[in-house]
Scaffold this motif. Structure first.
Motif, mmCIF file in Angstrom:
data_model
loop_
_atom_site.group_PDB
_atom_site.id
_atom_site.type_symbol
_atom_site.label_atom_id
_atom_site.label_comp_id
_atom_site.label_asym_id
_atom_site.label_seq_id
_atom_site.Cartn_x
_atom_site.Cartn_y
_atom_site.Cartn_z
ATOM 1 N N GLY A 77 0.889 -1.265 -0.175
ATOM 2 C CA GLY A 77 -0.018 0.003 0.052
ATOM 3 C C GLY A 77 0.920 1.149 0.045
ATOM 4 N N ASN A 78 0.145 2.243 0.417
ATOM 5 C CA ASN A 78 0.810 3.544 0.535
ATOM 6 C C ASN A 78 2.004 3.683 1.393
ATOM 7 O OD1 ASN A 78 1.544 6.460 0.453
ATOM 8 N ND2 ASN A 78 -0.491 7.099 0.980
ATOM 9 N N GLN A 79 3.176 3.876 1.025
ATOM 10 C CA GLN A 79 4.310 3.995 2.081
ATOM 11 C C GLN A 79 4.676 5.252 2.534
ATOM 12 O OE1 GLN A 79 5.968 0.989 3.117
ATOM 13 N NE2 GLN A 79 4.302 -0.023 1.764
ATOM 14 N N THR A 80 3.750 6.264 2.502
ATOM 15 C CA THR A 80 3.962 7.448 3.016
ATOM 16 C C THR A 80 4.114 7.478 4.661
ATOM 17 O OG1 THR A 80 1.717 8.159 2.878
ATOM 18 C CG2 THR A 80 3.409 8.988 1.163
ATOM 19 N N ASP A 81 3.405 6.491 5.183
ATOM 20 C CA ASP A 81 3.358 6.600 6.417
ATOM 21 C C ASP A 81 3.752 5.101 7.115
ATOM 22 O OD1 ASP A 81 2.053 8.958 6.836
ATOM 23 O OD2 ASP A 81 0.112 8.203 6.725
ATOM 24 N N TYR A 82 4.693 4.870 6.447
ATOM 25 C CA TYR A 82 5.338 3.384 6.597
ATOM 26 C C TYR A 82 5.744 2.944 7.939
ATOM 27 C CZ TYR A 82 9.067 -0.092 7.019
ATOM 28 O OH TYR A 82 9.924 -1.140 7.445
ATOM 29 N N PRO A 83 6.762 3.621 8.724
ATOM 30 C CA PRO A 83 6.856 3.070 9.915
ATOM 31 C C PRO A 83 5.788 3.139 11.084
ATOM 32 C CG PRO A 83 8.321 5.007 9.486
ATOM 33 C CD PRO A 83 7.397 4.937 8.361
ATOM 34 N N GLN A 84 5.100 4.213 10.810
ATOM 35 C CA GLN A 84 3.710 4.307 11.893
ATOM 36 C C GLN A 84 2.696 3.351 11.479
ATOM 37 O OE1 GLN A 84 3.913 6.651 14.393
ATOM 38 N NE2 GLN A 84 2.240 5.437 14.969
ATOM 39 N N ASN A 85 2.549 2.860 10.292
ATOM 40 C CA ASN A 85 1.631 1.881 9.946
ATOM 41 C C ASN A 85 2.085 0.458 10.402
ATOM 42 O OD1 ASN A 85 -0.239 3.563 8.339
ATOM 43 N ND2 ASN A 85 0.699 3.101 6.392
ATOM 44 N N LEU A 86 3.300 0.132 10.319
ATOM 45 C CA LEU A 86 3.842 -1.031 10.985
ATOM 46 C C LEU A 86 3.769 -1.122 12.116
ATOM 47 C CD1 LEU A 86 5.208 -3.549 10.153
ATOM 48 C CD2 LEU A 86 7.339 -2.507 10.201
ATOM 49 N N GLN A 87 4.167 0.026 12.904
ATOM 50 C CA GLN A 87 4.007 0.021 14.384
ATOM 51 C C GLN A 87 2.908 -0.138 14.923
ATOM 52 O OE1 GLN A 87 6.324 3.518 15.109
ATOM 53 N NE2 GLN A 87 8.221 2.772 14.683
ATOM 54 N N ASN A 88 1.815 0.522 14.245
ATOM 55 C CA ASN A 88 0.311 0.186 14.682
ATOM 56 C C ASN A 88 -0.082 -1.078 14.538
ATOM 57 O OD1 ASN A 88 0.294 3.093 15.157
ATOM 58 N ND2 ASN A 88 -0.854 3.709 13.290
ATOM 59 N N ALA A 89 0.304 -1.795 13.387
ATOM 60 C CA ALA A 89 -0.248 -3.087 13.252
ATOM 61 C C ALA A 89 0.557 -3.955 14.031
ATOM 62 C CB ALA A 89 0.235 -3.706 11.923
ATOM 63 N N GLN A 90 1.823 -3.752 14.609
ATOM 64 C CA GLN A 90 2.502 -4.406 15.471
ATOM 65 C C GLN A 90 1.858 -4.526 16.826
ATOM 66 O OE1 GLN A 90 5.238 -6.602 14.908
ATOM 67 N NE2 GLN A 90 4.577 -7.315 17.198
ATOM 68 N N ARG A 91 1.268 -3.168 17.390
ATOM 69 C CA ARG A 91 0.919 -2.833 18.468
ATOM 70 C C ARG A 91 -0.516 -3.580 18.732
ATOM 71 N NH1 ARG A 91 1.700 2.693 17.744
ATOM 72 N NH2 ARG A 91 3.614 3.485 18.410
ATOM 73 N N LYS A 92 -1.332 -3.892 17.597
ATOM 74 C CA LYS A 92 -2.688 -4.523 17.611
ATOM 75 C C LYS A 92 -2.198 -5.760 17.871
ATOM 76 C CE LYS A 92 -4.912 -1.163 14.726
ATOM 77 N NZ LYS A 92 -5.857 -1.129 13.434
ATOM 78 N N ALA A 93 -1.409 -6.445 17.034
ATOM 79 C CA ALA A 93 -0.808 -7.814 17.015
ATOM 80 C C ALA A 93 -0.407 -8.078 18.520
ATOM 81 C CB ALA A 93 0.131 -8.142 16.188
ATOM 82 N N ASP A 94 0.217 -7.252 19.251
ATOM 83 C CA ASP A 94 0.920 -7.522 20.545
ATOM 84 C C ASP A 94 -0.601 -7.397 21.676
ATOM 85 O OD1 ASP A 94 3.370 -7.901 19.708
ATOM 86 O OD2 ASP A 94 4.116 -5.860 20.091
ATOM 87 N N ALA A 95 -1.278 -6.555 21.374
ATOM 88 C CA ALA A 95 -2.475 -6.459 22.375
ATOM 89 C C ALA A 95 -3.330 -7.650 22.142
ATOM 90 C CB ALA A 95 -3.311 -5.363 21.879
ATOM 91 N N LYS A 96 -3.333 -8.159 21.075
ATOM 92 C CA LYS A 96 -4.470 -9.456 20.692
ATOM 93 C C LYS A 96 -3.696 -10.691 21.698
ATOM 94 C CE LYS A 96 -6.671 -8.386 16.514
ATOM 95 N NZ LYS A 96 -7.027 -8.720 15.074
ATOM 96 N N LYS A 97 -2.230 -10.781 21.472
ATOM 97 C CA LYS A 97 -1.481 -11.757 22.075
ATOM 98 C C LYS A 97 -1.864 -11.671 23.635
ATOM 99 C CE LYS A 97 1.991 -12.535 18.513
ATOM 100 N NZ LYS A 97 3.501 -12.438 18.113
ATOM 101 N N GLN A 98 -1.727 -10.506 24.133
ATOM 102 C CA GLN A 98 -1.727 -10.315 25.559
ATOM 103 C C GLN A 98 -3.171 -10.655 25.944
ATOM 104 O OE1 GLN A 98 0.624 -9.417 27.690
ATOM 105 N NE2 GLN A 98 2.270 -9.555 26.113
ATOM 106 N N GLY A 99 -3.980 -10.141 25.257
ATOM 107 C CA GLY A 99 -5.443 -10.486 25.493
ATOM 108 C C GLY A 99 -5.805 -12.051 25.478
ATOM 109 N N ALA A 100 -5.211 -12.501 24.388
ATOM 110 C CA ALA A 100 -5.509 -14.208 24.633
ATOM 111 C C ALA A 100 -4.697 -15.063 25.496
ATOM 112 C CB ALA A 100 -5.104 -14.463 23.095
ATOM 113 N N SER A 101 -3.483 -14.276 25.821
ATOM 114 C CA SER A 101 -2.787 -15.138 27.084
ATOM 115 C C SER A 101 -3.267 -14.835 28.441
ATOM 116 C CB SER A 101 -1.240 -14.850 26.675
ATOM 117 O OG SER A 101 -1.133 -13.514 27.317
ATOM 118 N N ALA A 102 -3.992 -13.805 28.442
ATOM 119 C CA ALA A 102 -4.470 -13.336 29.948
ATOM 120 C C ALA A 102 -5.903 -14.266 30.101
ATOM 121 C CB ALA A 102 -4.816 -11.802 30.080
ATOM 122 N N PRO A 103 -5.906 -14.935 31.398
ATOM 123 C CA PRO A 103 -7.105 -15.510 31.888
ATOM 124 C C PRO A 103 -8.139 -14.685 31.946
ATOM 125 C CG PRO A 103 -5.339 -15.972 33.392
ATOM 126 C CD PRO A 103 -4.574 -14.900 32.275
#
Length: 103
Positions: A77-103
């Motif tokens: 996609g559009n790479q003008t916001d490249y690092p921010q887009n990647l970092q946002n996706a990484q935060r969402k993935a990490d949040a889902k992993k934390q939510g899935a691992s927390a009882p």
């Protein structure tokens, strides 16, 4: 007589050494062949291990990229916001992993 006795002993010792060295040299040749075969097998085993490691790493990378794409990252996609887009996706993935691992 001493001279003839000495000659007989020298000849018998020479024959004995020749007879002893024949099996030893053939055993040595067999050992060399076994070592060469072992080295070839070892080389093949190392090559197979490297191939397995590469496949595992590629699968891991593809899984991580797939996870980021599910969370909004678009590598084509559009790479003008490249690092921010990647970092946002990484935060969402990490949040889902934390939510899935927390009882």
């Amino acid at each position: 007589m001493k001279r003839s006795e000495l000659i007989v002993r020298v000849i018998s010792a020479s024959v004995s050494l020749c007879l002893i060295s024949i099996p030893v040299s053939s055993v040595h040749a067999a050992d060399e062949q076994a070592a060469a075969a072992s080295a070839a097998t070892s080389k093949q085993a190392q090559k197979a291990q490297r191939k397995t490691d590469r496949k595992a790493q590629r699968a891991k990378n593809n899984a991580e990229l797939s996870e980021l794409e599910k969370n909004g990252y678009k590598p084509a996609g559009n790479q003008t916001d490249y690092p921010q887009n990647l970092q946002n996706a990484q935060r969402k993935a990490d949040a889902k992993k934390q939510g899935a691992s927390a009882p």
